[in-house]
Design an enzyme around this catalytic site. Structure first.
Site, short mmCIF file in Angstrom:
data_model
loop_
_atom_site.label_atom_id
_atom_site.label_comp_id
_atom_site.label_asym_id
_atom_site.label_seq_id
_atom_site.Cartn_x
_atom_site.Cartn_y
_atom_site.Cartn_z
N CYS A 122 -5.69 -4.49 5.29
CA CYS A 122 -6.49 -3.48 6.00
C CYS A 122 -7.96 -3.88 6.12
O CYS A 122 -8.72 -3.24 6.85
CB CYS A 122 -6.36 -2.13 5.32
SG CYS A 122 -4.66 -1.60 5.16
N HIS A 246 -12.38 1.97 6.67
CA HIS A 246 -10.95 1.87 7.00
C HIS A 246 -10.33 3.26 6.87
O HIS A 246 -10.59 3.99 5.91
CB HIS A 246 -10.27 0.87 6.07
CG HIS A 246 -8.78 0.97 6.10
ND1 HIS A 246 -8.06 0.97 7.29
CD2 HIS A 246 -7.86 1.11 5.10
CE1 HIS A 246 -6.78 1.09 7.01
NE2 HIS A 246 -6.63 1.18 5.69
N ASN A 280 -2.92 5.71 9.43
CA ASN A 280 -3.49 4.49 8.85
C ASN A 280 -2.90 3.30 9.60
O ASN A 280 -1.71 3.00 9.47
CB ASN A 280 -3.15 4.44 7.36
CG ASN A 280 -3.64 3.17 6.67
OD1 ASN A 280 -3.90 2.16 7.31
ND2 ASN A 280 -3.74 3.23 5.35
N1 COA Z 1 5.16 15.30 1.01
C1 COA Z 1 5.27 16.23 0.05
N2 COA Z 1 5.09 15.96 -1.26
C2 COA Z 1 4.82 14.69 -1.59
C3 COA Z 1 4.71 13.67 -0.61
C4 COA Z 1 4.90 14.01 0.72
N3 COA Z 1 4.82 13.12 1.71
N4 COA Z 1 4.41 12.51 -1.24
C5 COA Z 1 4.34 12.78 -2.55
N5 COA Z 1 4.58 14.10 -2.74
C6 COA Z 1 4.60 14.81 -4.02
C7 COA Z 1 4.86 13.91 -5.20
O1 COA Z 1 6.25 13.76 -5.42
C8 COA Z 1 4.19 14.65 -6.31
O2 COA Z 1 5.02 15.71 -6.73
P1 COA Z 1 5.07 16.15 -8.27
O3 COA Z 1 3.69 16.59 -8.62
O4 COA Z 1 6.08 17.26 -8.27
O5 COA Z 1 5.51 14.93 -9.02
C9 COA Z 1 2.96 15.26 -5.64
O6 COA Z 1 3.29 15.33 -4.26
C10 COA Z 1 1.70 14.47 -5.83
O7 COA Z 1 2.00 13.08 -5.55
P2 COA Z 1 0.89 11.97 -5.62
O8 COA Z 1 1.52 10.64 -5.36
O9 COA Z 1 0.11 12.18 -6.87
O10 COA Z 1 -0.02 12.40 -4.35
P3 COA Z 1 -1.48 11.94 -4.00
O11 COA Z 1 -2.35 13.11 -3.91
O12 COA Z 1 -1.93 10.78 -4.86
O13 COA Z 1 -1.30 11.40 -2.52
C11 COA Z 1 -1.28 9.31 -1.37
C12 COA Z 1 -0.51 10.26 -2.27
C13 COA Z 1 -0.45 8.05 -1.17
C14 COA Z 1 -1.52 10.00 -0.05
C15 COA Z 1 -2.65 8.96 -2.02
O14 COA Z 1 -2.44 8.58 -3.36
C16 COA Z 1 -3.40 7.89 -1.30
O15 COA Z 1 -3.83 8.06 -0.18
N6 COA Z 1 -3.64 6.75 -1.99
C17 COA Z 1 -4.42 5.68 -1.42
C18 COA Z 1 -3.58 4.93 -0.45
C19 COA Z 1 -4.42 3.86 0.20
O16 COA Z 1 -5.57 4.00 0.45
N7 COA Z 1 -3.81 2.75 0.46
C20 COA Z 1 -4.50 1.66 1.06
C21 COA Z 1 -3.60 1.13 2.01
S1 COA Z 1 -4.55 0.56 3.29
#
Ligand code: COA
Length: 324
Positions: A122, A246, A280
């Site tokens: 990215c 990004h 993204n």
């Molecule tokens: N829809 C509904 N619930 C979801 C879900 C979805 N799409 N994805 C995860 N959940 C649930 C999980 O199972 C978890 O449930 P639980 O609390 O019962 O276990 C809860 O939501 C929280 O999950 P979590 O993974 O902690 O969510 P988050 O707030 O960290 O969001 C991302 C997940 C991936 C969106 C976030 O971590 C993120 O953006 N990370 C950075 C990614 C990034 O920048 N990557 C770079 C690539 S360029």
């Protein structure tokens, strides 16, 4: 002793034109909720995405790059023959051989151009912009077409709710050329290899990320790198008109903006939020966000924009540019 001649250097470089390309098909959060356990509110609250574009079989890294690149050349008021080098940044190009850049150059009509692909995930566009700018400054190219193009739907498990809601397809492009006044600042770049395992393709087919550790890293480490890019360009946070991080997650974008404002960035600094309607799109996200903001009248020619890319590697790169 034999003395070699060196290429003639130029004083500065700038972005001459921008372009972008997205597939036709719009995919909403409700569309995704039909095939996986997720919902519109969760995605909007946690990631900030309302909709994104998914490509079909005819949309490829090369086809989207050709479309975005052609638009950037036209926006620069140039013709393909004015470009002598093409760089395609991509982590989803389907073939190492032939590389995408040679195909893109030929299809755009940039005949006989130098061309190479680079992969910094990215952060790829900002790496390509730095390379292209330095090539023009050093005299090895006159005008470089830098493209970020990604078909992330090729490497996303379509029913994995932790990735399929985030990633999308697109290309963004910029033409870099010589300028008496510097319009592309020095790059601040690097890698955080200790987090190499946090975004990977463990089965060789699908992307996997440790969402929370990447989120923590991006919200704490990226703003200081953006400040470093400003310092390298000899500017202050208050000089920034437009912040274009990004587009990984709207909460990450907002966290970076908040940190920069704590260091003196203005409240009226425009902050890119293209993720809301584009998702993204990895290396495409920064040039596409700039192009969309320019088309919407949110940024203007001469504005000071701070770009900062980050992603798998983990890799990062940022620089200040003057908007075309
Ligand atoms: N829809 C509904 N619930 C979801 C879900 C979805 N799409 N994805 C995860 N959940 C649930 C999980 O199972 C978890 O449930 P639980 O609390 O019962 O276990 C809860 O939501 C929280 O999950 P979590 O993974 O902690 O969510 P988050 O707030 O960290 O969001 C991302 C997940 C991936 C969106 C976030 O971590 C993120 O953006 N990370 C950075 C990614 C990034 O920048 N990557 C770079 C690539 S360029």
């Amino acid at each position: 002793m034999t003395k070699l001649r060196q290429a003639r250097t130029v004083a500065g470089t700038r972005i001459l034109g921008l372009g972008s390309s997205q597939p036709e098909r719009v995919v909403t959060n409700d569309d995704l909720a039909k095939i996986m356990d997720t919902d519109d509110q969760w995605i909007r609250d946690r990631v900030g995405i309302a909709e994104r574009r998914f490509g079909g079989p005819a949309d490829t890294v090369v086809s989207m790059a050709v479309d975005a690149g052609s638009k950037a050349i036209a926006a620069a008021g140039l013709s393909p023959s004015d470009v002598d080098t093409v760089i395609v940044a991509s982590c989803t190009s389907t073939t190492p051989i032939p590389n995408a850049a040679a195909q893109v150059a030929d299809l755009i009509g940039v005949k006989g151009a130098g061309g190479f692909d680079l992969n910094a995930a990215c952060a790829g566009f900002c790496y390509g912009l730095a390379a292209g700018s330095d090539m023009v400054r050093a005299g090895s190219s006159r005008r470089v077409l830098v493209i970020g193009s990604e078909k992330l739907t090729d490497i996303v498990d379509p029913v994995d709710r932790s990735t399929a809601i985030i990633f999308a397809d697109a290309a963004g492009a910029a033409v870099v050329g010589p300028s008496d006044e510097p319009g592309i600042g020095p790059v601040a770049w690097g890698t955080a290899g200790d987090l190499v395992d946090s975004i990977t393709m463990p089965n060789g087919r699908h992307i996997y990320q440790e969402g929370q550790s990447v989120f923590r890293w991006a919200t704490t480490k990226i703003a200081p790198i953006a400040l470093q890019a400003l310092e390298l360009a000899g500017l202050e946070p208050s000089d920034v008109d437009v912040l274009v991080p990004h587009q990984a997650n709207l909460r990450i974008v907002e966290a970076i903006a908040k940190r920069l404002r704590k260091h003196g960035a203005r409240e009226d600094m425009v902050v890119a939020d293209d993720i809301v309607t584009s998702g993204n799109t990895s290396s495409a996200s920064i040039p596409m966000a700039m192009d969309h903001m320019r088309a919407a009248g949110r940024v203007h020619s001469g504005d000071v924009a701070l770009l900062i890319g980050f992603g798998a590697g983990l890799s990062y790169a940022g620089q200040v540019v003057i908007c075309p």
